[in-house]
Design a protein around this motif. Sequence first.
Motif, PDB file in Angstrom:
ATOM      1  N   GLY A   1      -4.417   3.066   7.703  1.00 43.52           N
ATOM      2  CA  GLY A   1      -4.100   1.962   6.818  1.00 43.52           C
ATOM      3  C   GLY A   1      -4.766   2.079   5.461  1.00 43.52           C
ATOM      4  O   GLY A   1      -5.539   2.993   5.191  1.00 43.52           O
ATOM      5  N   VAL A   2      -4.431   1.138   4.605  1.00 48.53           N
ATOM      6  CA  VAL A   2      -5.043   1.007   3.286  1.00 48.53           C
ATOM      7  C   VAL A   2      -5.952  -0.216   3.327  1.00 48.53           C
ATOM      8  O   VAL A   2      -5.565  -1.265   3.869  1.00 48.53           O
ATOM      9  CB  VAL A   2      -3.973   0.820   2.194  1.00 48.53           C
ATOM     10  CG1 VAL A   2      -4.617   0.793   0.813  1.00 48.53           C
ATOM     11  CG2 VAL A   2      -2.933   1.914   2.273  1.00 48.53           C
ATOM     12  N   THR A   3      -7.160  -0.086   2.791  1.00 47.68           N
ATOM     13  CA  THR A   3      -8.106  -1.196   2.862  1.00 47.68           C
ATOM     14  C   THR A   3      -8.525  -1.642   1.469  1.00 47.68           C
ATOM     15  O   THR A   3      -8.761  -0.824   0.580  1.00 47.68           O
ATOM     16  CB  THR A   3      -9.358  -0.815   3.681  1.00 47.68           C
ATOM     17  OG1 THR A   3     -10.273  -1.905   3.662  1.00 47.68           O
ATOM     18  CG2 THR A   3     -10.057   0.397   3.088  1.00 47.68           C
TER      19      THR A   3
ATOM     20  N   GLY B   1       7.147   1.563   0.032  1.00 45.02           N
ATOM     21  CA  GLY B   1       5.977   0.718   0.215  1.00 45.02           C
ATOM     22  C   GLY B   1       5.567   0.003  -1.068  1.00 45.02           C
ATOM     23  O   GLY B   1       6.288   0.026  -2.069  1.00 45.02           O
TER      24      GLY B   1
ATOM     25  N   LEU C   1      -4.211  -3.089   5.600  1.00 48.41           N
ATOM     26  CA  LEU C   1      -2.761  -3.132   5.784  1.00 48.41           C
ATOM     27  C   LEU C   1      -2.267  -1.740   6.174  1.00 48.41           C
ATOM     28  O   LEU C   1      -2.838  -0.725   5.733  1.00 48.41           O
ATOM     29  CB  LEU C   1      -2.070  -3.587   4.492  1.00 48.41           C
ATOM     30  CG  LEU C   1      -2.290  -5.042   4.077  1.00 48.41           C
ATOM     31  CD1 LEU C   1      -1.647  -5.303   2.724  1.00 48.41           C
ATOM     32  CD2 LEU C   1      -1.732  -5.992   5.125  1.00 48.41           C
TER      33      LEU C   1
ATOM     34  N   ASN D   1       0.713   3.971  -0.456  1.00 49.18           N
ATOM     35  CA  ASN D   1       1.209   2.600  -0.584  1.00 49.18           C
ATOM     36  C   ASN D   1       1.125   1.871   0.750  1.00 49.18           C
ATOM     37  O   ASN D   1       1.117   2.477   1.819  1.00 49.18           O
ATOM     38  CB  ASN D   1       2.651   2.603  -1.078  1.00 49.18           C
ATOM     39  CG  ASN D   1       2.747   2.997  -2.542  1.00 49.18           C
ATOM     40  OD1 ASN D   1       1.733   3.072  -3.243  1.00 49.18           O
ATOM     41  ND2 ASN D   1       3.958   3.256  -3.001  1.00 49.18           N
ATOM     42  N   ALA D   2       1.078   0.552   0.676  1.00 47.01           N
ATOM     43  CA  ALA D   2       1.020  -0.274   1.879  1.00 47.01           C
ATOM     44  C   ALA D   2       2.418  -0.516   2.420  1.00 47.01           C
ATOM     45  O   ALA D   2       3.373  -0.694   1.650  1.00 47.01           O
ATOM     46  CB  ALA D   2       0.351  -1.598   1.571  1.00 47.01           C
ATOM     47  N   ARG D   3       2.522  -0.514   3.728  1.00 49.90           N
ATOM     48  CA  ARG D   3       3.815  -0.793   4.374  1.00 49.90           C
ATOM     49  C   ARG D   3       3.932  -2.291   4.606  1.00 49.90           C
ATOM     50  O   ARG D   3       3.679  -2.810   5.689  1.00 49.90           O
ATOM     51  CB  ARG D   3       3.918  -0.019   5.693  1.00 49.90           C
ATOM     52  CG  ARG D   3       5.279  -0.145   6.391  1.00 49.90           C
ATOM     53  CD  ARG D   3       5.516   1.033   7.335  1.00 49.90           C
ATOM     54  NE  ARG D   3       4.418   1.226   8.261  1.00 49.90           N
ATOM     55  CZ  ARG D   3       4.343   0.654   9.477  1.00 49.90           C
ATOM     56  NH1 ARG D   3       5.316  -0.140   9.881  1.00 49.90           N
ATOM     57  NH2 ARG D   3       3.322   0.898  10.266  1.00 49.90           N
TER      58      ARG D   3
ATOM     59  N   GLY E   1      -1.586  -5.927   9.775  1.00 53.52           N
ATOM     60  CA  GLY E   1      -2.921  -5.516   9.363  1.00 53.52           C
ATOM     61  C   GLY E   1      -3.994  -6.376   9.995  1.00 53.52           C
ATOM     62  O   GLY E   1      -3.813  -6.951  11.067  1.00 53.52           O
TER      63      GLY E   1
ATOM     64  N   LEU F   1      -0.839  -1.133  -3.707  1.00 56.54           N
ATOM     65  CA  LEU F   1      -1.864  -2.177  -3.730  1.00 56.54           C
ATOM     66  C   LEU F   1      -2.693  -2.124  -5.012  1.00 56.54           C
ATOM     67  O   LEU F   1      -3.190  -3.152  -5.467  1.00 56.54           O
ATOM     68  CB  LEU F   1      -2.790  -2.024  -2.518  1.00 56.54           C
ATOM     69  CG  LEU F   1      -2.360  -2.708  -1.219  1.00 56.54           C
ATOM     70  CD1 LEU F   1      -3.476  -2.625  -0.187  1.00 56.54           C
ATOM     71  CD2 LEU F   1      -1.972  -4.162  -1.455  1.00 56.54           C
TER      72      LEU F   1
ATOM     73  N   SER G   1      -0.236   1.695   6.161  1.00 54.20           N
ATOM     74  CA  SER G   1       0.252   2.496   5.038  1.00 54.20           C
ATOM     75  C   SER G   1       1.606   3.102   5.354  1.00 54.20           C
ATOM     76  O   SER G   1       2.007   3.201   6.521  1.00 54.20           O
ATOM     77  CB  SER G   1      -0.753   3.609   4.715  1.00 54.20           C
ATOM     78  OG  SER G   1      -0.803   4.560   5.777  1.00 54.20           O
TER      79      SER G   1
ATOM     80  N   CYS H   1       1.907  -9.074   0.110  1.00 53.51           N
ATOM     81  CA  CYS H   1       0.779  -8.372  -0.514  1.00 53.51           C
ATOM     82  C   CYS H   1       0.139  -9.219  -1.614  1.00 53.51           C
ATOM     83  O   CYS H   1      -1.087  -9.342  -1.692  1.00 53.51           O
ATOM     84  CB  CYS H   1       1.243  -7.043  -1.084  1.00 53.51           C
ATOM     85  SG  CYS H   1       1.541  -5.765   0.155  1.00 53.51           S
TER      86      CYS H   1
END
Length: 523
Positions: A442-444, A368, A509, A403-405, A496, A371, A511, A411
Motif C-alpha cells: 500500500g501507500v502510506t 489510480g 491505502l 498511485n493509490a487504488r 485501507g 496521493l 496501491s 482520497c
Amino acid sequence: MLTQSAPDGAARAALWVQIADIVAQERIRISPEKMAAAFERLLAWREDVPVSRRRATALALSDHPVSPEMVDLFAKDSPQVAAPLLLHVKLDDQDWVRLIPGWPSTSRALVRERRDLPDETRRLLGVYGNVDFVLPGGSETADSHESAIQIRDLVARIEAYRRDHRPAARSSQEPERLEFFRFEAGGDGIINWVEGAPRGPLIGISLADMAEPGGYGVDGQAAGACRQRAQFRDAHLTVAGAGEASGAWLLSANPLFNREDGRFIGYRGFAKRPGPSLAAPSKLLGDGLSPDSIRQLTHELRTPLNAIRGFGEMIESRLLGPVAQHYREMARSIVSDASRLMAVIDDLDSAARLETGDWPVEALPAEGISLSTVLESIASELGPLSDDHGARIRIVLVRPVPNARADLVTCRRLVGRLLTAAIELAVNGEELIARLDVAGTGVTLQVDRPSRIQGLTPEQILATAAVGDASSAGDIALGLGFTMRLIEAMAKRAGGSLEIGRERISLVLPSVTAGAEENKESG
C-alpha cells in the motif's frame, strides 16, 4: 501566574487563556493592583493568541457573570471574537452606557441585535444611528440580520447535538488491579479524602488543573467542570508511580454546596479503571439518533448554510457593490465559520452513510489516484486554517510512490480530514511533517502527532470527546475520537487502514501495483 515568564508565543497564548479564566471566575478575590496587572498582560499578549482560542474563551465566559472590564476587553477585539460574549453577557445599565462609546462600530452593531438591553442603553445605541451596521447600498440590511440569526441557530443546533450525544459511560472491568476508590475534594479542587486506595499518590491531586500532554493529573473535562462547579462523568486521571493506584482512571463526581448559604465546598465522587469499552465504540453515531435521522438533519442544515456562505462570499467579493474593509473582514469570517460548519455537516453525513451502507460508489480509475497531488492540493486549501492556528504542514516525499487504488472523492476526504485534525490540534508555531511512503502493498501518508495529543494511547485518542481545556474543546468540532473513528471507517471502506503510532498517525491505502499483482495471481 502574573509573574510567570512566557518565553514564546505558545506559552503566552496558554497563559493568556488561564489569566482570562481566573480574572473572570475569581475577580472578587483579586486585589486592584493584581487585576490591573492581569488586564495589562491580557492586552499585551492578545495578538499571540489565535483567533479561534480567543473566540472559544469568549464563548466559555458567555454563560457566567463577567466584569465590565472583561467585556470591554473582548468588545475591542475582532467581531468574531467579541460576538459570543456580547450577544449573551449581562451588565448593569450604567456599565453599558459607560463602555459602549469606546467600542468599535462592529461591537455596537452586535449589541444592537439584543432585545434584553435596558432602556437607557437602547437609547444610547440609537444615538449612533444605523450607520453602525448598514452596508453601503443600504438594501441588504434585512438579509444581513437574517443571516446572522441563521448562523447562531445553526451553531446552537450543532452544539445541542454534541451535548445530547456524548459517548455512553464506560465499564470498569480490568482484572488483577486496584479498580475502584471513592474520593472527596475541597472547594479548591484538591483531593483531600480517599477510601479504597492508598492515600499517598492521590491526596493533593487537583481537579482544577489540567495535566500537560503526556503528564500526570486530570484532563480538560474535569478541570473545566471544576471551574464551573459542574458535575462530570468519566473524566481521565493519570496517577504517577508504579504502585497499585498508578496508571489510568476514570473519574465521576458531583459538586457539593453548603446548605445554608449555597457556597460551593467541593466534590464527592468515585474512580474506576478504564476497561475494554475505552476503545472505539462499535457505532460511529452511537445509540442516539438513527443514521437516517442524522442524514435528514444534515440535509436541513446544509441548505440554509449554503445560502449564508454564498451571501458572505458575495459581500467579500463586492458583487453587491462597494463594501468597507471591516465589513469585508466580517463577511470573510462568516464564510470561514460557515465552511467549518459545513465540514461538520459533511462528517455527520459521511458517518450516517457508512453506518447505513449507503457510501457513494465511484468507478476506480485504472491508473489510480496520485496521493502526492491530492496532498499538495489539500495542504494549499488549508492554508488559511494553518495561518489561523499558527501551524505549518511540510510535505516530504520519502521515495517515488505508486498511485493509490481508490477514487478521488474518498482520497480527498481522507487526506482533508486527517490534515485538518492535525492542524487544529497543533500549537502555535508548530511544524508537522506529512510523509508519503510505501507500506507493504500500500501507500502510506504519515502525519506527525500534534503536541496536544503526545503521550495519549490509541485507545484514549479514539475515545476522547474533546482535547484540552475549555477554551480549546471546540477546536475539533465533533471530538477527536469521532474524527479518528470516521477516518478509520472511511479508510477501511476504501480497503485501507488507519494506524495511530507513538509519533505519527498513518493512513494506509492499497496501491495500483498491489491491484495488478492480485489480478496477475488470479489470472
